[in-house]
Design a protein around this motif. Structure first.
Motif, PDB file in Angstrom:
ATOM      1  N   ALA A   7       0.840  -1.204   0.000  1.00 59.53           N
ATOM      2  CA  ALA A   7       0.000   0.000   0.000  1.00 59.53           C
ATOM      3  C   ALA A   7       0.872   1.251   0.000  1.00 59.53           C
ATOM      4  N   ARG A   8       1.897   1.259   0.849  1.00 61.54           N
ATOM      5  CA  ARG A   8       2.808   2.414   0.904  1.00 61.54           C
ATOM      6  C   ARG A   8       3.572   2.583  -0.409  1.00 61.54           C
ATOM      7  N   LEU A   9       3.980   1.472  -0.968  1.00 60.33           N
ATOM      8  CA  LEU A   9       4.736   1.503  -2.218  1.00 60.33           C
ATOM      9  C   LEU A   9       3.882   2.091  -3.346  1.00 60.33           C
ATOM     10  N   VAL A  10       2.629   1.630  -3.412  1.00 61.33           N
ATOM     11  CA  VAL A  10       1.728   2.129  -4.458  1.00 61.33           C
ATOM     12  C   VAL A  10       1.483   3.624  -4.257  1.00 61.33           C
ATOM     13  N   GLU A  11       1.260   3.995  -3.030  1.00 60.74           N
ATOM     14  CA  GLU A  11       1.004   5.402  -2.728  1.00 60.74           C
ATOM     15  C   GLU A  11       2.190   6.268  -3.168  1.00 60.74           C
ATOM     16  N   ALA A  12       3.393   5.837  -2.799  1.00 62.60           N
ATOM     17  CA  ALA A  12       4.587   6.602  -3.138  1.00 62.60           C
ATOM     18  C   ALA A  12       4.780   6.656  -4.652  1.00 62.60           C
ATOM     19  N   THR A  13       4.426   5.556  -5.317  1.00 60.46           N
ATOM     20  CA  THR A  13       4.601   5.518  -6.768  1.00 60.46           C
ATOM     21  C   THR A  13       3.628   6.467  -7.465  1.00 60.46           C
TER      22      THR A  13
ATOM     23  N   LEU B 152       6.481   5.804 -16.574  1.00 56.79           N
ATOM     24  CA  LEU B 152       6.242   4.384 -16.401  1.00 56.79           C
ATOM     25  C   LEU B 152       7.361   3.676 -15.658  1.00 56.79           C
ATOM     26  N   ALA B 153       8.568   4.233 -15.730  1.00 59.21           N
ATOM     27  CA  ALA B 153       9.687   3.593 -15.046  1.00 59.21           C
ATOM     28  C   ALA B 153       9.363   3.414 -13.565  1.00 59.21           C
ATOM     29  N   ALA B 154       8.668   4.387 -12.998  1.00 60.00           N
ATOM     30  CA  ALA B 154       8.297   4.304 -11.587  1.00 60.00           C
ATOM     31  C   ALA B 154       7.442   3.064 -11.341  1.00 60.00           C
ATOM     32  N   TRP B 155       6.485   2.820 -12.222  1.00 60.64           N
ATOM     33  CA  TRP B 155       5.594   1.668 -12.044  1.00 60.64           C
ATOM     34  C   TRP B 155       6.332   0.361 -12.291  1.00 60.64           C
ATOM     35  N   GLY B 156       7.220   0.404 -13.255  1.00 57.45           N
ATOM     36  CA  GLY B 156       8.014  -0.799 -13.518  1.00 57.45           C
ATOM     37  C   GLY B 156       8.820  -1.199 -12.294  1.00 57.45           C
ATOM     38  N   SER B 157       9.383  -0.204 -11.618  1.00 61.58           N
ATOM     39  CA  SER B 157      10.197  -0.556 -10.459  1.00 61.58           C
ATOM     40  C   SER B 157       9.328  -0.981  -9.280  1.00 61.58           C
ATOM     41  N   ALA B 158       8.083  -0.489  -9.236  1.00 56.31           N
ATOM     42  CA  ALA B 158       7.164  -0.964  -8.188  1.00 56.31           C
ATOM     43  C   ALA B 158       6.901  -2.455  -8.366  1.00 56.31           C
ATOM     44  N   LEU B 159       6.766  -2.870  -9.625  1.00 60.75           N
ATOM     45  CA  LEU B 159       6.586  -4.313  -9.890  1.00 60.75           C
ATOM     46  C   LEU B 159       7.823  -5.091  -9.455  1.00 60.75           C
ATOM     47  N   ALA B 160       8.995  -4.511  -9.745  1.00 64.98           N
ATOM     48  CA  ALA B 160      10.230  -5.205  -9.388  1.00 64.98           C
ATOM     49  C   ALA B 160      10.365  -5.365  -7.877  1.00 64.98           C
ATOM     50  N   VAL B 161       9.995  -4.338  -7.146  1.00 66.22           N
ATOM     51  CA  VAL B 161      10.114  -4.410  -5.681  1.00 66.22           C
ATOM     52  C   VAL B 161       9.242  -5.531  -5.118  1.00 66.22           C
TER      53      VAL B 161
ATOM     54  N   GLN C 205       5.752 -10.064  11.523  1.00 71.47           N
ATOM     55  CA  GLN C 205       5.887  -8.694  11.025  1.00 71.47           C
ATOM     56  C   GLN C 205       7.359  -8.306  10.877  1.00 71.47           C
ATOM     57  N   ALA C 206       8.158  -8.659  11.873  1.00 73.78           N
ATOM     58  CA  ALA C 206       9.565  -8.256  11.858  1.00 73.78           C
ATOM     59  C   ALA C 206      10.314  -8.931  10.709  1.00 73.78           C
ATOM     60  N   VAL C 207      10.059 -10.228  10.520  1.00 74.96           N
ATOM     61  CA  VAL C 207      10.737 -10.952   9.450  1.00 74.96           C
ATOM     62  C   VAL C 207      10.312 -10.388   8.091  1.00 74.96           C
ATOM     63  N   GLU C 208       9.029 -10.083   7.952  1.00 76.81           N
ATOM     64  CA  GLU C 208       8.520  -9.549   6.696  1.00 76.81           C
ATOM     65  C   GLU C 208       9.083  -8.154   6.434  1.00 76.81           C
ATOM     66  N   ARG C 209       9.111  -7.351   7.467  1.00 73.22           N
ATOM     67  CA  ARG C 209       9.568  -5.967   7.334  1.00 73.22           C
ATOM     68  C   ARG C 209      11.025  -5.935   6.867  1.00 73.22           C
ATOM     69  N   ALA C 210      11.845  -6.802   7.442  1.00 72.08           N
ATOM     70  CA  ALA C 210      13.254  -6.870   7.050  1.00 72.08           C
ATOM     71  C   ALA C 210      13.355  -7.191   5.565  1.00 72.08           C
ATOM     72  N   ASP C 211      12.559  -8.149   5.141  1.00 68.70           N
ATOM     73  CA  ASP C 211      12.567  -8.564   3.740  1.00 68.70           C
ATOM     74  C   ASP C 211      12.116  -7.409   2.840  1.00 68.70           C
ATOM     75  N   ASN C 212      11.023  -6.762   3.205  1.00 65.50           N
ATOM     76  CA  ASN C 212      10.463  -5.700   2.367  1.00 65.50           C
ATOM     77  C   ASN C 212      11.427  -4.534   2.190  1.00 65.50           C
ATOM     78  N   THR C 213      11.999  -4.095   3.290  1.00 67.44           N
ATOM     79  CA  THR C 213      12.900  -2.949   3.212  1.00 67.44           C
ATOM     80  C   THR C 213      14.131  -3.299   2.374  1.00 67.44           C
ATOM     81  N   ALA C 214      14.625  -4.510   2.553  1.00 66.63           N
ATOM     82  CA  ALA C 214      15.788  -4.930   1.772  1.00 66.63           C
ATOM     83  C   ALA C 214      15.451  -4.954   0.283  1.00 66.63           C
ATOM     84  N   ARG C 215      14.277  -5.457  -0.060  1.00 65.27           N
ATOM     85  CA  ARG C 215      13.882  -5.485  -1.471  1.00 65.27           C
ATOM     86  C   ARG C 215      13.731  -4.082  -2.043  1.00 65.27           C
ATOM     87  N   LEU C 216      13.126  -3.228  -1.261  1.00 65.43           N
ATOM     88  CA  LEU C 216      12.913  -1.851  -1.719  1.00 65.43           C
ATOM     89  C   LEU C 216      14.252  -1.208  -2.068  1.00 65.43           C
ATOM     90  N   LEU C 217      15.193  -1.346  -1.150  1.00 65.31           N
ATOM     91  CA  LEU C 217      16.509  -0.749  -1.371  1.00 65.31           C
ATOM     92  C   LEU C 217      17.208  -1.402  -2.568  1.00 65.31           C
TER      93      LEU C 217
END
Lengths: 253, 311, 499
Positions: free
Chosen positions: B23-29, B42-51, B163-175
């Motif tokens: 949800a946050r990713l879509v909002e930011a995109t 579109l590059a922004a949306w493409g990278s949202a898919l990649a994340v 939540q903690a395990v997921e959050r670690a994964d998500n932030t790492a993917r985003l970066l």
């Protein structure tokens, strides 16, 4: 007759990687014409066993194996003394009245074809005992060497070793006579092998055995282990067919 | 506690956290694409898919890379596991399986989030998308609050572990996906697009204000990386997620009296992390670092399952 | 389509001009509360139910997979003495059900005494030979019964069905009451309503009372088929309010004839199981060898006396539709007294004479499938179309043994909020009866189901029926011993914030 039995079953659990919980019906009971001298069940891994009885009054052994195994070998060994009683069963452990054994099951459903076959088989017989002998003889004559014909009559793909006994049960019930499936052993020249047959209830006599594989009543060569409405209820290993029964000759492959 | 219950709580935590992240990713995109002075396109949306690791799933459906399509795909599309609606559905399925362990408040937040999608909302224009993700964020915030108000018992700890395990994964993917934006090879740094891109990252992890508080020297890629990796003050940083994991496992160990493989792995990781400096990470290769982190996180996930007999 | 003249539970007889005196206050409440206000409260209750996820799944409808059962804001009221008489009948009936089950799987005296034809038992698939000779701890079989009743007059209650397996609906009794306390507190000041909120405590006490001998502090669990089951909300609600684990078959394992549950800290022994799964799916080693569901070895543990199963396996023989018509004889046989609750006259279509009668009177009768439930496969003669009647005629002739028929009863009506305002609608009733080691108790309340369509007699939720709260009034004299709903109401409202 003194019959020495050593029977081995290799059980492969269908659920891999889980503890094994199984119910075994491998222990013969004493009756007026059958005395168990000694009997034991062994398995080739760490296991706990508990004995009890099922609803039909058969002796059961619960087998619990905590560590998952690929296969477990179960060995039943013992000596049984028998005497010939012309098929009549006396002193057996009965929990349910004969009337129960009139009901059909998934393996022994009422069918017009079987009803017609039974009616034809007993056309000239007088009285229940004669009718049952007539039915037994007819099944033996017609199907013991022709598994294909048995499969046709039962509308199944393939008739197995249990189906002659099933056929007897369904036929007898269609005549209004209570009947049940029996599993056990039969003594051969060299050893005793697993076998199955049937019993029917005749008022004033009691339960009488009929073995359609030989077309006669069981003798002192038969060791009775478990009885139920059909093969599933008397299975040595719950939920599994008894794999090494003598197959029907002429069986469809 | 039943092993199955523990497993459901853990997955509930993971899926709800993931829904919140998407949800946050879509909002930011949407903001990056539409609301910035120079549209990132579109590059922004493409990278949202990649994340979200759904680029191939998106392409498989024969879909064209268009804003509306991607937004729909990431929010309301039910045919792949990387959409908000599927994450919420999975979270709710797990929550239903452990309904007895949750408070009404926590359950209601999940159920309300689910009901937003039951009404089959469209994701047709940016406003609709923004209002949908806003609604999801409200419920995830509500859920977060409800979890914190629950009894401090195993139920809470398993949700927070997920939540903690997921959050670690998500932030790492985003970066990991955005690292080329942060560290472009041989290109001019500091242009307008880049500023917006960095802001997008900060928005996705709710760190815009935190950044201002912690860094006085303006928006710099190395600071963004430092914040997201090494600053435990930021709840969505890798450092914070790693610490939280150790913490929660410690709480569980106190309750059950059992220490295991997962505790050891988490402690080793946290110990290493506490000595990590972002400068070294950048020098050694950010991408390699993040890849290794994601893998280790997945191994920890496996160890947790074994330790608490989830299977 | 005809409508049926019926007893109205507030107004009394058909042409009564004034309500029954004890219920005048309810009529006044209805008169003075505008429909719009009633509707607002009703919607508020339904919104809460939806939010809590109190839903059920309708078979054969994939689209509306989860629906809530419509809730009606107008309560149904039982007067104290009406309830006292009804309770006596329920206690007598449930005691007889337990005695019957203990006998039929044990000595079978009732057959020897010729009360029932043996083939009715032995030919019935609900009689499970697999558990013959096994006896539940303390000899209690039907721990939780939901007896379906209809009413045609002030004291004319008829039993429609005895549910002695896994009756559901008790969560509606409790949630409907919570909603009424919140939305219509004024009614609880007008009426002294018996509290139902102790049901989970009573259920837990019942479970503990039947734990196997020698177990100090028994571990109790609720066994559910899983969260896709239509009654899952209720399963979780009950486990939750009793503070016990809600387990699925895969959470349990039997070892050495003892039942264990799998927890994060290892195995924990289980002593009492309130199961909400059918017999067929209890133990694949015994009931359905082809089934991957169930707990292998559970029946062995039960036979060894190491676990109590509520309700006991094999209970289907007591609430089977084929046995139903013999229930008055069964009650007489075991209680030695006349049944206090009546049965509805029943024609067994497998008997040729009955079939002939039924075929001649289709437009007056209700015809049901012996093995049907949930209002499917049912003909209500007086309101059926000609085509429906002819359809059933053909079905009856083809397979008469599958059907029974009963006269169409003029089910009582209770005012109900519908589109056009408040209007009478037909209702039935399911009270819940608990049996533990120390005897039988009736919960003072129950589930009232209402047919929302005008003139309809089908109250099943799958067929568009709704539910109502059921008030049982306390004796008129203040009783210092028993807590009334008015007294517990404040603490309830304060606790709502918690869960």
């Amino acid at each position: 007759m003194r019959i020495a039995i050593e029977h081995q079953i290799v059980h492969r659990p269908t659920l891999r990687g889980k503890a094994v919980v199984q119910m075994l019906r491998l222990t013969p009971d004493n009756s007026d014409d059958q005395t168990v001298v000694h009997w034991r069940i062994d398995v080739d891994c760490d296991a706990r066993m508990r004995s009890g009885r099922d609803g039909f009054g058969n002796a059961v052994t619960m087998l619990y194996i905590e560590e998952p195994v690929e296969a477990v070998t179960i060995t039943a060994t013992g000596d049984v003394l028998t005497s010939d009683a012309h098929g009549i069963v006396r002193g057996s452990n009965e929990t349910l009245p004969p009337a129960l054994y009139l009901r059909g099951t998934a393996a022994t459903p009422a069918s017009e074809a079987v009803t017609a076959f039974a009616a034809e088989a007993v056309r000239h017989c007088d009285g229940p005992l004669a009718m049952l002998h007539g039915l037994n003889a007819a099944i033996h004559r017609r199907f013991a060497n022709d598994g294909k014909a048995a499969a046709e009559l039962l509308s199944v793909e393939e008739a197995g070793p249990c189906d002659l006994a099933h056929l007897f049960c369904t036929g007898a019930r269609s005549l209004g006579l209570p009947a049940r499936f029996v599993s056990g052993f039969v003594a051969g020249e060299h050893d005793a092998r697993p076998h199955c047959w049937a019993e029917a209830y005749v008022a004033e006599i009691g339960w009488v055995g009929f073995d359609p594989a030989i077309g006669l009543s069981p003798t002192d060569t038969h060791v009775r282990v478990a009885a139920a409405l059909d093969a599933a209820g008397a299975a040595p290993v719950a939920g599994e067919a008894w794999g090494d029964l003598v197959p029907l000759t002429g069986e469809t492959q | 506690m039943l092993s199955r219950t523990a497993s459901s709580l853990y997955w509930l935590g993971r899926y709800f956290e993931r829904a919140d992240f998407i949800a946050r990713l879509v909002e930011a995109t949407v903001r990056l694409d539409v609301l910035s002075p120079r549209s990132a396109g579109l590059a922004a949306w493409g990278s949202a898919l990649a994340v979200t690791d759904t680029a191939s799933a998106f392409a498989e459906g024969g879909r064209e890379l268009r804003r509306r399509e991607v937004a729909r795909f990431l929010t309301v599309e039910t045919c792949h596991p990387g959409s908000i609606v599927r994450c919420i559905d999975m979270a709710r399925t797990n929550a239903r399986a452990v309904r007895t362990a949750l408070t009404r408040e926590a359950w209601s937040a999940i159920n309300r989030a689910w009901l937003h999608f039951e009404a089959r909302p469209g994701a047709e224009d940016p406003t609709a998308v923004l209002s949908l993700v806003e609604a999801v964020k409200n419920e995830t915030r509500g859920f977060e609050g409800a979890v914190h108000r629950m009894l401090r018992n195993q139920t809470t700890w398993f949700i927070r572990l997920g939540q903690a395990v997921e959050r670690a994964d998500n932030t790492a993917r985003l970066l990991d996906v955005k690292y080329h934006i942060l560290l472009p090879a041989g290109e001019r740094i500091g242009g307008v697009v880049d500023r917006d891109q960095w802001t997008t990252i900060l928005q996705t992890v709710s760190a815009v204000t935190a950044y201002r508080w912690l860094y006085s020297d303006g928006l710099k890629p190395s600071n963004v990386i430092d914040l997201l990796i090494a600053r435990a003050e930021l709840p969505r940083s890798l450092a914070a997620s790693v610490e939280e994991t150790v913490d929660v496992l410690g709480q569980l160990a106190r309750r059950t009296g059992q220490h295991g493989e997962a505790d050891r792995m988490a402690r080793v990781r946290a110990n290493r992390m506490s000595k990590t400096r972002s400068g070294d990470v950048i020098a050694g290769g950010l991408h390699q670092y993040l890849e290794a982190f994601i893998l280790e996180n997945a191994q920890l996930h496996g160890a947790i399952g074994r330790q608490f007999k989830f299977a | 389509m005809g409508t049926i003249a019926a007893f109205d539970e507030i107004m009394g007889g058909l042409d009564a001009a004034a309500p029954r005196p004890e219920l005048a206050a309810l009529q006044r409440w209805l008169d003075h509360t505008p429909d719009t206000e009633l509707r607002r409260r009703q919607q508020s209750a339904e919104a809460t139910f939806r939010q809590l996820g109190i839903t059920f799944a309708v078979y054969g409808e994939s689209d509306a997979a989860e629906r809530i059962i419509p809730f009606d804001i107008v309560p149904r009221v039982f007067l104290h003495d009406e309830w006292a008489r009804l309770s006596e009948g329920l206690v007598q009936r449930v005691e007889a059900i337990n005695a019957f089950l203990d006998d039929i799987y044990g000595e079978r005296k009732i057959l020897r005494d010729g009360i029932l034809p043996p083939d009715l038992i032995f030919g019935n698939p609900q009689f499970r030979p697999e558990i013959a000779g096994m006896r539940p701890p303390h000899g209690v079989w039907a721990h939780i019964c939901g007896i379906d009743l209809v009413r045609t007059g002030p004291d004319d209650f008829f039993v429609l069905e005895d549910n002695a397996r896994t009756p559901s609906g008790v969560s509606y009794m409790l949630e409907n009451r919570e909603a009424m306390l919140r939305l219509c507190p004024e009614l609880f000041r007008q009426f002294r309503v018996a509290a139902v909120d102790s049901y989970p405590d009573r259920l837990l006490a019942t479970m503990k009372s039947v734990a196997p001998h020698g177990v100090g502090e028994p571990t109790c669990v609720v066994l559910t088929p899983g969260h896709y089951n239509s009654a899952y909300y209720e399963h979780s609600f009950l486990a939750d309010s009793m503070g016990v684990e809600l387990v699925e078959a895969a959470d349990l394992v039997v070892d050495d004839d003892i039942v264990w549950m799998r927890t994060i800290a290892g195995r924990v022994k289980v002593d009492v199981i309130y199961r909400r799964v059918d017999d067929d799916f209890l133990d694949p080693l015994v009931f359905r060898p082809d089934s991957m569901l169930g707990v292998p070895g559970l029946i062995a543990a039960y036979a060894a006396g190491n676990v109590a199963i509520l309700n006991a396996p094999g209970n289907g023989i007591a609430d089977d539709k084929a046995i139903y018509s013999y229930m008055p004889d069964i009650v007489r046989y075991y209680s030695g007294a006349e049944p206090k609750l009546r049965n509805v006259d029943t024609w067994r279509c497998r008997e040729p004479e009955s079939l002939a009668y039924v075929l001649d009177h289709l437009s007056e009768l209700v015809v049901k499938l012996v093995d049907g439930s949930g209002g499917y496969g049912m003909l209500v003669g007086p309101t059926a179309t000609r085509a429906q009647i002819e359809h059933f005629r053909a079905a009856l002739i083809a397979e008469p043994h599958r059907y029974i028929a009963q006269p169409t009863l003029a089910l009582s009506t209770v005012p109900t909020l519908v589109e056009s305002g408040v209007a009478p609608r037909h209702v039935d009733f399911r009270p819940f009866v608990l049996t533990g080691r120390n005897g039988v108790e009736v919960t003072p309340g129950g589930l009232t189901r209402v047919a929302l369509r005008e003139g309809s007699l089908v109250v099943n939720s799958s067929q568009g029926g709704g539910t109502k709260d059921s008030f049982v009034l306390m004796p008129p004299e203040p009783d210092s011993w028993v807590q009334t709903q008015t007294q517990t109401q404040m603490s309830q409202i304060q606790m709502q914030g918690d869960r």
